[in-house]
Design an enzyme around this catalytic site. Structure first.
Site, PDB file in Angstrom:
ATOM      1  N   THR B  48      60.322  -5.872 -43.334  1.00 29.28           N
ATOM      2  CA  THR B  48      61.277  -6.007 -42.227  1.00 29.28           C
ATOM      3  C   THR B  48      62.328  -4.910 -42.406  1.00 29.28           C
ATOM      4  O   THR B  48      62.258  -4.138 -43.363  1.00 29.28           O
ATOM      5  CB  THR B  48      61.984  -7.379 -42.256  1.00 29.28           C
ATOM      6  OG1 THR B  48      62.933  -7.388 -43.327  1.00 29.28           O
ATOM      7  CG2 THR B  48      61.005  -8.520 -42.473  1.00 29.28           C
ATOM      8  N   CYS B  49      63.325  -4.889 -41.509  1.00 33.97           N
ATOM      9  CA  CYS B  49      64.337  -3.834 -41.654  1.00 33.97           C
ATOM     10  C   CYS B  49      65.230  -4.077 -42.876  1.00 33.97           C
ATOM     11  O   CYS B  49      65.896  -3.161 -43.343  1.00 33.97           O
ATOM     12  CB  CYS B  49      65.169  -3.701 -40.383  1.00 33.97           C
ATOM     13  SG  CYS B  49      65.904  -5.239 -39.878  1.00 33.97           S
ATOM     14  N   PRO B 116      67.004 -16.559 -37.631  1.00 31.41           N
ATOM     15  CA  PRO B 116      65.692 -17.173 -37.484  1.00 31.41           C
ATOM     16  C   PRO B 116      64.504 -16.203 -37.538  1.00 31.41           C
ATOM     17  O   PRO B 116      63.368 -16.637 -37.671  1.00 31.41           O
ATOM     18  CB  PRO B 116      65.770 -17.820 -36.098  1.00 31.41           C
ATOM     19  CG  PRO B 116      66.726 -16.955 -35.340  1.00 31.41           C
ATOM     20  CD  PRO B 116      67.664 -16.358 -36.339  1.00 31.41           C
TER      21      PRO B 116
END
Lengths: 280, 457
Positions: B48-49, B116
């Site tokens: 992910t980032c 989330p």
């Protein structure tokens, strides 16, 4: 059968009591469970329907031809409307107001006199006017009860939004616009019912030559409520009374209607009936 | 043993993370490279980032697996040298690795705690690993369990509640006033960067988005980026009459929207609710506007206060969420320890089943060949019941000993005794995803026996 009807009455009261407690616990942030209370309301509606049906059969009284069941039927109609419309207007937490009111009305019906001592002169008049009058008034009262509860919710939410206090109850109440739309819809539908109820009531009063002071007072309050609601709807349409002001006027109108109902029911209670008879 | 090697916002600055995650397709081959290594039996890559992590199961010694994972990580990060990368990598093994996976899934390890998106990203990574056949019975089970942990954290705590950015607070407030934004018209007054960010969120679901700015060129440029339309500055009052949500961000030194203007607008609106979000400094909306019926004004301070409240309420839930992670870790630990005796139990049941089936077939083709199909079924069911009852106590006791935190040695002694006594040669094998201690059911082979029985004269 009377015994069974009594059991149903008590069970219905307990279910409404539990629903009220759950709704209030959730609204005040003491419980995170929010699915059970609306389900209890559905159960309460079913039990109350059975209770009213069984009681009316046992006592040989048609629920829409007298005042004995009026209060219970009003709360029943309000709960049916709530259960049916809660998704449409996102009104789950208005149950926190409806459930206690339904419980109060349901319990109050037990003290609203008995059919055997019903002094309502309508019993002496066989006509279709009376059932129409009672049904429209009961539905109108149920709709005004919902409008009243929605107006309360609106006022709380609006006040918190103005004060910029946005946690707790603010988050649990439906969106402000939903509350306003629901309140208007209930008010408009209730007004139609009230208008029919007043018209049939006027015809009926002329037929039975009702001139009792309590009847006159009731009529005066009934017409006053009609004017209050008519003004609220007219001013809302013109854009002058919307939101907070409309909610205040809805609550005032509902209080007038409640007085009409109180007088209606009080006539059937022995000591109160005597008191009313002595009115100048 | 489960092992984790990776880097995240906690160990690497964004300049490093973007070079690792920015490699894009280079990370696609990580799982394949790892599965080609003997030191690793299962693997999953989460990118992910804010993090790039490899979850794996060590085939043998965890240190060997971690070394292999570091090698593969380096091979697939060509934009960095091995030494540079090594300084940012963290590693976990055993219970710490499982705890880390549970915390990542529950968003306890996220930059914005409670966000989330991470769970969806982990689910995507899981699906990709399953599709490439890189998950088995241990890491696969751990990841699946982490979804359950995340769900518990989300439902039993308010870790995900409250808004933690200006845009999300603005959207949240608008929804609490109007319900669905799909029925709302949004008006952007001014074309500042802050307004653009807020409008991107608000305008996403709005019925209409208008941009009103003194400079028409800037309004057009912004309208194009947020998929809106331009309104002339002179029409501001008319635009206010039709908008539901107004975001102001002009650099004007005086109020752009004052009380008198809003009173006029409210008459045109017939009292319909108006929500003004004033994110400009100095403010664009006169404060007294908030006192007008059905008009609500929230300025940048109000929004920042709400952001702080949201963040505070999330952080106050961290302890409760960590407690859930601890509970779930204990449950998973019991499962892990029971897992060590599972091959013995499966082998024992298989052995008993094989013996019974062989004896039954021998009897049905010998002394009991005269039996009808119904009688054969009855005998088969009787054998199933007897075998399952006899095996119930040793199975549950062995699992119970293994599951107890201090029962490791006793469990392996019991398992060894069973293997020796019953000659269970396959019991040493590592359990596979499909391994389970199903009850013995010879009756499943009754149909074949019955068909065969009918041919007997």
């Amino acid at each position: 059968m009377i015994f069974l009807a009594n059991i149903l009455f008590v069970t219905t009261s307990l279910v409404y009591l539990a629903a009220s407690a759950l709704f209030l616990a959730h609204l005040t942030g003491r419980s995170s469970a929010n699915a059970l209370a609306p389900r209890l309301m559905v159960l309460g509606v079913a039990l109350q329907a059975a209770s009213i049906l069984l009681s009316s059969v046992a006592l040989h009284v048609c629920p829409v031809r007298g005042v004995h069941f009026a209060l219970s039927v009003v709360s029943f109609a309000a709960c049916v409307l709530y259960v049916s419309l809660r998704h449409r207007y996102r009104l789950d937490f208005i149950g926190a107001f409806i459930a206690p009111l339904a419980l109060t009305f349901h319990l109050a019906s037990r003290f609203g006199g008995s059919p055997a001592h019903d002094s309502d002169p309508a019993h002496r008049l066989q006509s279709v006017i009376l059932p129409v009058h009672v049904i429209t008034n009961v539905l109108g009262d149920a709709l005004f009860l919902l409008a009243f509860a929605t107006a309360l919710g609106y006022l709380i939410k609006e006040r918190l939004l103005k004060q910029k206090r946005l946690s707790g109850i603010f988050r649990r109440l439906p969106p402000l616009d939903s509350l306003e739309r629901a309140e208007h819809a209930f008010l408009l539908s209730g007004f139609v019912m009230l208008t029919i109820g007043l018209m049939t009531g006027t015809v009926w009063a002329a037929r039975v030559e009702a001139g009792h002071p309590a009847d006159v007072m009731r009529a005066v309050l009934g017409y006053t409520s009609w004017f209050v609601f008519a003004a609220a709807l007219a001013f809302r349409a013109s854009g002058r009374w919307r939101g907070r002001r409309a909610s205040y006027i809805t609550i005032f109108g509902f209080l007038c209607m409640s007085l009409v109902m109180l007088l209606y029911v009080a006539r059937t209670i022995g000591p109160l009936a005597s008191l009313l008879m002595e009115l100048p | 043993m489960i092992v984790v090697v990776g880097l995240s916002h906690r160990t690497a600055p964004v300049q490093v993370r973007e070079r690792v995650a920015g490699g894009g397709e280079s990370l696609d081959g990580v799982v394949a490279s790892l599965m080609a290594r003997a030191e690793v039996s299962e693997s999953l890559v989460l990118s992910t980032c804010n993090r790039v992590e490899i979850f794996a199961t060590a085939s043998g010694a965890p240190t060997d697996a971690i070394r292999a994972m570091r090698d593969v990580f380096g091979q697939h990060t060509p934009m960095m040298t091995g030494e540079e990368l090594a300084t940012h990598l963290f590693e976990y093994g055993g219970g710490e690795a499982i705890r880390h996976i549970f915390r990542v899934a529950s968003s306890l390890d996220s930059l914005v705690v409670g966000e989330p998106q991470i769970l969806g990203q982990l689910k995507d990574a899981y699906d990709a690993a399953v599709a490439s056949g890189a998950l088995g019975g241990l890491l696969g089970r751990c990841i699946e369990r982490s979804f359950g942990v995340a769900k518990r954290v989300r439902t039993e705590t308010a870790l995900g509640a409250g808004s933690v950015s200006i845009s999300s607070v603005a959207v949240d407030l608008a929804q609490r006033i109007f319900g669905e934004l799909s029925s709302c018209a949004v008006l952007l007054v001014g074309a500042g960067e802050m307004a653009e960010a807020a409008t991107r969120s608000l305008g996403r679901g709005a019925r209409q988005l208008r941009v009103c700015n003194r400079s028409i060129e800037r309004a057009e440029a912004l309208a194009a980026t947020v998929d809106g339309s331009v309104a002339p500055w002179e029409d501001l009052e008319r635009e206010l009459a039709t908008a539901d949500v107004v975001v102001t961000s002009t650099s004007a030194r005086a109020f752009v929207i004052d009380s008198a203007m809003v009173k006029r607008v409210m008459r045109l609106r017939r009292g319909k609710t108006l929500f003004l979000i004033d994110i400009a400094v100095p403010r664009n909306v006169e404060p007294s506007v908030h006192a007008i019926d059905n008009v609500y004004v929230y300025n940048i301070d109000d929004l920042e206060e709400l952001v702080a409240e949201g963040m505070k309420s999330r952080l106050s839930e961290v302890d409760a969420a960590e407690s859930i992670v601890r509970d779930e870790l204990a449950v998973f630990d019991v499962w892990l320890r029971e897992r060590t005796v599972r091959p013995t139990i499966v082998a024992l049941r298989e052995k008993i089943r094989a013996v019974l089936e062989a004896e039954r077939e021998k009897a049905f083709s010998g002394k009991l060949r005269h039996l009808s199909v119904e009688d054969r079924n009855a005998i088969t069911h009787m054998l199933d019941g007897a075998a399952n009852k006899l095996l119930h106590a040793p199975t549950t006791r062995l699992k119970s000993v293994a599951g107890a935190s201090t029962g490791g040695d006793s469990a392996s002694e019991f398992a060894s005794a069973l293997q020796y006594l019953f000659e269970l040669h396959d019991a040493e094998a590592e359990p596979k995803p499909g391994d389970h201690e199903a009850p013995i059911a010879l009756s499943s082979s009754v149909a074949a026996s019955s068909a065969w029985a009918k041919l007997i004269p």
